[in-house]
Design a protein around this motif. Sequence first.
Motif, PDB file in Angstrom:
ATOM      1  N   LEU A 111      -0.118 -18.839  15.418  1.00 26.72           N
ATOM      2  CA  LEU A 111       0.942 -19.474  16.203  1.00 26.72           C
ATOM      3  C   LEU A 111       0.367 -20.130  17.452  1.00 26.72           C
ATOM      4  N   HIS A 112      -0.608 -19.472  18.053  1.00 25.36           N
ATOM      5  CA  HIS A 112      -1.279 -20.026  19.232  1.00 25.36           C
ATOM      6  C   HIS A 112      -1.966 -21.345  18.887  1.00 25.36           C
ATOM      7  N   VAL A 113      -2.703 -21.351  17.778  1.00 21.20           N
ATOM      8  CA  VAL A 113      -3.432 -22.554  17.376  1.00 21.20           C
ATOM      9  C   VAL A 113      -2.467 -23.677  17.004  1.00 21.20           C
ATOM     10  N   GLY A 114      -1.448 -23.348  16.185  1.00 20.75           N
ATOM     11  CA  GLY A 114      -0.483 -24.367  15.789  1.00 20.75           C
ATOM     12  C   GLY A 114       0.244 -24.962  16.977  1.00 20.75           C
ATOM     13  N   GLY A 115       0.652 -24.099  17.911  1.00 25.50           N
ATOM     14  CA  GLY A 115       1.344 -24.588  19.104  1.00 25.50           C
ATOM     15  C   GLY A 115       0.460 -25.463  19.971  1.00 25.50           C
ATOM     16  N   ALA A 116      -0.816 -25.071  20.127  1.00 28.97           N
ATOM     17  CA  ALA A 116      -1.732 -25.853  20.950  1.00 28.97           C
ATOM     18  C   ALA A 116      -1.985 -27.232  20.341  1.00 28.97           C
ATOM     19  N   LEU A 117      -2.204 -27.277  19.021  1.00 27.51           N
ATOM     20  CA  LEU A 117      -2.463 -28.564  18.369  1.00 27.51           C
ATOM     21  C   LEU A 117      -1.226 -29.462  18.398  1.00 27.51           C
TER      22      LEU A 117
END
Length: 418
Positions: A111-117
């Motif tokens: 979720l962190h990676v998806g949100g950041a991208l």
Amino acid sequence: MTTSPPRSQQATGGLPPLLPGPRRLLKHPRLMHYNRLAALVLLANAVFAWACWPLATPTLGHAALANLALAVVVRQQYVINFLFRLATSAPTHWPLRVRWTLGKVYHFGGLHVGGALAGTAWFLALTITTPSGPPMTVGWALIALLALVIATALPPFRSRHHDHFEKIHRFGGWAALALFWTHTLLSSPGPWEVGVLTVVTFSVALPWLRLRKVDVRLERPSSHVVLARFDHGETPFAGSSTAISRSPLKEWHSFANVPAPGEPGFRLTISRAGDWTGSFIDDLPAKVWVKGITTAGVANIEVLFTKVVYVATGSGIGPCLPHLLAAQVPSRLVWATRDPRATYGDALVDEILAVQPHALIWDTSRHGKPDMVRLAHDAYRDFGAEAVICISNKKLTWQVVHGLERRGIPAYGAIWDS
């Protein structure tokens, strides 16, 4: 306890067959739940963009802020503990397939990676459509900074230059948050934007508000390991971790807390695994910095199952030990390590055997490296367990987890971003 290979290293039974092709494909490392969650966030954003196109400038800003807020807040310790508590609240009479999936809660980093991208992509779209002026200048500066943070967080750079990654992620993240505030204030924000940014800022600051320097008592049973004892008013829950540092603005290292039932304080098992741990073991500092809130670790998912097998190598025994001592769930230990008593001391090994008299402790200095997938499966089968939890290095952890899951056995182990 078994300290030698069972029946001269012979297998006590073959491994079960592999799952059928489609089901086995879902167990591939590239399709692990971490990547699925990242893809889900990106897909949700793509669907939103397709359904609402063309998007007004305020909507672009709201989408960027929402995604970047997700990226930050989902890594906050209280949020992580809440996610674990929510996932592990399922009773053990629920279908195993459901509990198997809930146990993957530690993949929340997706979720962190998806949100950041997604947030970076939305902010890029916003900046492109912004007229010339201070907001556009700040916007491009923020895009460049976010691109740097994302690039250095990719596995190739992160694994080779972890210290640089950590500094860039920390200071780059703080600078990005300051630029986001600047951009927002220059763009006539409403209460929603200010409110979300306030929550994000508090989420980032909270662990640092808990920063303090505390006494530590160190016992060095060998040149390979130190047992660090803390008693500064905190008795963390079993299966949590604590981040410690000798230079709080440089680097932090997290270790599993080992509280003893009925006793105050806790221990950390710190093994020589790099420059920082090596100097820590050699120097034996009297004080260290601790920060943040004790955070749930992978093995907390044990309560989803009626019986579990713990598989550990070397200092991986540290994260397993609090669960073995608490004995909240019936468990069986398989531990492969070099000369356990000489390395970790008689007291620690005896403590383990007191709660795990049937443990298999494999001395690699006498018997070489075992087939950990086979040992894990044999213990799983003989003990009648529902799941296997592996704590080891990245390569072996995935060998065990992937080796069992593609045969239909629930298995768990820390991923590189857990």
